[in-house]
Design an enzyme around this catalytic site. Structure first.
Site, PDB file in Angstrom:
ATOM      1  N   ARG A  55      18.177   3.023   4.043  1.00 33.27           N
ATOM      2  CA  ARG A  55      19.506   2.530   3.675  1.00 33.27           C
ATOM      3  C   ARG A  55      20.615   3.505   4.019  1.00 33.27           C
ATOM      4  NH1 ARG A  55      18.660   0.793  -2.237  1.00 33.27           N
ATOM      5  NH2 ARG A  55      18.149   2.980  -2.144  1.00 33.27           N
ATOM      6  N   LYS A 114       0.645   1.534  -2.492  1.00 27.21           N
ATOM      7  CA  LYS A 114       0.511   1.140  -3.882  1.00 27.21           C
ATOM      8  C   LYS A 114       1.781   1.541  -4.637  1.00 27.21           C
ATOM      9  CE  LYS A 114      -1.802   3.760  -7.137  1.00 27.21           C
ATOM     10  NZ  LYS A 114      -1.114   4.967  -7.625  1.00 27.21           N
ATOM     11  N   HIS A 167      -5.036   5.798  -0.904  1.00 28.87           N
ATOM     12  CA  HIS A 167      -5.255   7.049  -0.160  1.00 28.87           C
ATOM     13  C   HIS A 167      -6.593   7.701  -0.506  1.00 28.87           C
ATOM     14  CE1 HIS A 167      -3.668   9.102  -3.739  1.00 28.87           C
ATOM     15  NE2 HIS A 167      -4.182  10.219  -3.260  1.00 28.87           N
ATOM     16  N   LYS A 192      -9.825  10.098   1.940  1.00 27.25           N
ATOM     17  CA  LYS A 192     -10.338  11.451   1.660  1.00 27.25           C
ATOM     18  C   LYS A 192     -11.689  11.622   2.355  1.00 27.25           C
ATOM     19  CE  LYS A 192      -8.039  11.957  -2.810  1.00 27.25           C
ATOM     20  NZ  LYS A 192      -7.183  13.128  -2.749  1.00 27.25           N
ATOM     21  N   GLU A 224      -6.812  15.470 -13.602  1.00 27.71           N
ATOM     22  CA  GLU A 224      -5.634  16.086 -12.984  1.00 27.71           C
ATOM     23  C   GLU A 224      -5.035  17.108 -13.941  1.00 27.71           C
ATOM     24  OE1 GLU A 224      -3.276  13.408 -10.264  1.00 27.71           O
ATOM     25  OE2 GLU A 224      -3.659  12.087 -11.949  1.00 27.71           O
ATOM     26  N   ASP A 228      -2.321   2.999 -12.669  1.00 27.45           N
ATOM     27  CA  ASP A 228      -2.010   4.030 -11.675  1.00 27.45           C
ATOM     28  C   ASP A 228      -3.273   4.556 -10.980  1.00 27.45           C
ATOM     29  OD1 ASP A 228      -0.083   5.855 -10.450  1.00 27.45           O
ATOM     30  OD2 ASP A 228      -1.054   7.435 -11.617  1.00 27.45           O
ATOM     31  N   HIS A 233      -7.889   3.682  -7.408  1.00 29.09           N
ATOM     32  CA  HIS A 233      -8.688   4.798  -6.891  1.00 29.09           C
ATOM     33  C   HIS A 233     -10.099   4.838  -7.490  1.00 29.09           C
ATOM     34  CE1 HIS A 233      -4.943   5.885  -5.234  1.00 29.09           C
ATOM     35  NE2 HIS A 233      -4.458   6.614  -6.222  1.00 29.09           N
ATOM     36  N   LYS A 271      -4.271  12.847 -17.048  1.00 29.10           N
ATOM     37  CA  LYS A 271      -3.295  13.830 -16.601  1.00 29.10           C
ATOM     38  C   LYS A 271      -3.228  14.969 -17.597  1.00 29.10           C
ATOM     39  CE  LYS A 271      -0.429  11.052 -13.610  1.00 29.10           C
ATOM     40  NZ  LYS A 271      -0.938  11.543 -12.331  1.00 29.10           N
TER      41      LYS A 271
HETATM   42  C1  BG6 Z   1      -1.501   8.544  -7.000  1.00 30.87           C
HETATM   43  C2  BG6 Z   1      -1.041   8.374  -8.416  1.00 30.87           C
HETATM   44  O1  BG6 Z   1      -1.861   7.302  -6.446  1.00 30.87           O
HETATM   45  O2  BG6 Z   1      -2.629   9.411  -6.967  1.00 30.87           O
HETATM   46  C3  BG6 Z   1      -0.718   9.731  -9.053  1.00 30.87           C
HETATM   47  O3  BG6 Z   1       0.093   7.539  -8.454  1.00 30.87           O
HETATM   48  C4  BG6 Z   1      -1.886  10.659  -8.907  1.00 30.87           C
HETATM   49  O4  BG6 Z   1      -0.354   9.584 -10.408  1.00 30.87           O
HETATM   50  C5  BG6 Z   1      -2.369  10.717  -7.464  1.00 30.87           C
HETATM   51  O5  BG6 Z   1      -1.484  11.944  -9.327  1.00 30.87           O
HETATM   52  C6  BG6 Z   1      -3.651  11.516  -7.331  1.00 30.87           C
HETATM   53  O6  BG6 Z   1      -3.932  11.716  -5.974  1.00 30.87           O
HETATM   54  P1  BG6 Z   1      -4.708  13.016  -5.488  1.00 30.87           P
HETATM   55  O7  BG6 Z   1      -4.919  12.789  -4.028  1.00 30.87           O
HETATM   56  O8  BG6 Z   1      -3.834  14.184  -5.794  1.00 30.87           O
HETATM   57  O9  BG6 Z   1      -5.983  13.054  -6.278  1.00 30.87           O
END
Ligand code: BG6
Length: 483
Positions: A51, A148, A178, A182, A216, A235, A240, A331
């Site tokens: 934008r 996502k 993602h 990995k 995390e 999330d 994942h 987290k």
């Molecule tokens: C993201 C989430 O998809 O993945 C985050 O939105 C999370 O909250 C992250 O921290 C974790 O990814 P990675 O690759 O750091 O394990």
């Protein structure tokens, strides 16, 4: 061992939301790495679309700064950066209006792979897809990439799928998770389907249970508003952790081909039993010592959003009946660790003296940090003194086995190159995402209807007590998160 690099075809990659956080942190640095090693050809172009009214020069400045920040010094030289930046252009575009679209149509080259990366809010997926289609900007083999969150429940995911499918065919749509990019996650498929060693044991006769942990150490880090409306279930678990579970539980596909792999994953998701309330724990971190709690971090002092989930999941099919899958993610835990542990059953009859603290055989696939695979085995304690047992892990840390360079690719680099190659294997199909929401929705809805608060756990701790109980009551234990 030296990583093999096979250059991809020339491409025009248009990134919508090109000046946003994900683009600066992951997408552009990822492309830079592919350029640096020679995989991204010199006549490929990256067109930033957003934008803000930048010139191409100003856009290159923004990306230059991002590369300085997110690419390590050893990986960037001024010459390589300058050469990479030359391949960047910028176009000011209004995703929901008319500005910029004609220009975009003009600058894209014929006979070149076209990919459109939508690093924008999901509410813009539909308007952008429609403009790309109706203005003739996307051709029948163009690709569209979406990030996502892909919806926040089944209904919104179906809506997004409908909007995309109105303008693109399923074979053109790349829904990113993602975690599938990995290295170790893909290695999991190699481990299972390129070795004959594990498959005979890969079932409930031999596997006692599976633990999937994504722990995390960071909190919500400035994403409080998004996260508070999402929580760990939406999330992390719906996407994942679900993908990891699928790769462990799926039947061997007939071919390593996108639909064959994804068909098998959908079957796993459809086989998941609804999760009973007693089999799930949701938690929220609270301040502890110097470390802030979720209520402060999220900016919502009354929040009931979960920053932690642990659950016991049953896959109702012949292979897995009787083998629970325990999932946990949270987290602000003590340590950053993601791993999958396949814990095998004890031998049916033990002829040796009882070993205190014996944990038994486990195959552990470590995603991060220190990617690798270990196999815990029981051996004789060395030395005289009779037949005492001890446990050792056969350790294949990829850094040691292969050399650091080989696996240092970030998930995004690999996934973007797969888009250019037209390989959808590591992307989620529409029905897969919907099936995952269909399973997750009742859990989330029951929390929303409940007056119960999430269990508390200390910041920088190891998660709520209740999560320990989830395993203890079954006579099992979580692995420590300080591996
Ligand atoms: C993201 C989430 O998809 O993945 C985050 O939105 C999370 O909250 C992250 O921290 C974790 O990814 P990675 O690759 O750091 O394990």
């Amino acid at each position: 061992m030296v990583a093999r690099v096979i250059p991809v075809a020339p491409f025009d990659l248009v990134i919508f939301g090109a000046t946003g956080d994900l683009s600066r942190r992951k997408i552009l640095p990822g492309l830079f790495h592919r350029f640096r090693v020679g995989q991204m050809p010199k006549n490929a172009r990256i067109i930033g679309a957003a934008r803000s009214d930048y010139s191409s020069e100003a856009f290159r400045d923004v990306i230059h700064k991002a590369l300085n920040e997110f690419v390590s010094e050893t990986d960037r030289s001024p010459d390589t950066i300058a050469a990479f930046l030359e391949q960047l252009e910028y176009i000011h575009i209004n995703a929901t209006g008319d500005d910029g679209w004609t220009k975009l149509a003009e600058i894209l080259r014929p006979n070149t792979v076209r990919a459109f990366y939508l690093s924008v809010s999901p509410s813009l997926f539909g308007p952008i897809a429609e403009r790309l289609n109706t203005r003739g900007i996307a051709s029948s083999d163009s690709r569209i990439v979406v990030e996502k969150p892909f919806g926040h429940d089944l209904a919104s995911a179906q809506q997004l799928n409908t909007e995309l499918l109105r303008n693109f065919d399923e074979h053109q749509i790349y829904r990113i998770d993602h975690y599938l990019g990995k290295e170790t996650v893909q290695n999991l498929m190699a481990l299972r389907f390129a070795n004959s060693l594990f498959e005979p044991l890969w079932n409930s006769t031999h596997i006692d249970h599976v633990q999937i942990t994504v722990s995390e150490s960071l909190g919500v880090e400035g994403r409080g508003e998004y996260y508070d409306n999402s929580g760990a279930m939406r999330d992390m678990v719906q996407n994942h952790l679900m993908q990891l579970l699928c790769l462990i539980a799926m039947e061997p596909p007939s071919r390593f081909e996108p639909n064959a792999v994804r068909d098998e994953k959908v079957k796993v998701i459809s086989a998941l039993e609804p999760v009973e309330p007693d089999d799930i724990v949701r938690g929220q971190y609270r301040n502890y010592g110097e470390a802030s709690g979720y209520l402060e971090d999220s900016g919502n002092p009354r929040s009931r959003t979960e920053s932690y989930v642990a659950m016991k999941v049953a896959v109702a099919n012949w292979r897995w009946a009787g083998t629970p899958f325990y999932l946990r993610t949270g987290k602000k835990l003590r340590n950053r660790l993601s791993e999958i542990a396949i814990v095998f059953r004890d031998p049916p009859h033990m002829i040796f003296p009882k070993m205190e603290g014996r944990k038994g055989n486990a195959l552990v696939i470590r995603l991060q940090p220190d990617e690798g695979i270990t196999l815990r085995t029981t051996i004789k304690e060395p030395g005289p003194g009779g037949m005492r047992l001890t446990e050792v892990s056969m350790d294949m840390t990829f850094d040691d086995a292969l050399g650091e360079d080989l696996h240092s690719q970030d998930a995004y680099e690999r996934l973007i190159m797969d888009v250019i190659r037209g390989d959808q294997t590591l992307f989620m199909r529409g029905d897969e995402v919907e099936a995952a929401w269909n399973w997750a929705d009742p859990i989330i809805n029951s929390w929303q209807e409940s007056t119960q608060k999430p269990a508390n756990y200390d910041s920088n701790g190891s998660g709520p007590e209740e999560a320990l109980m989830l395993m203890h009551r079954d006579g099992r234990r979580w692995r420590a998160i300080e591996q």
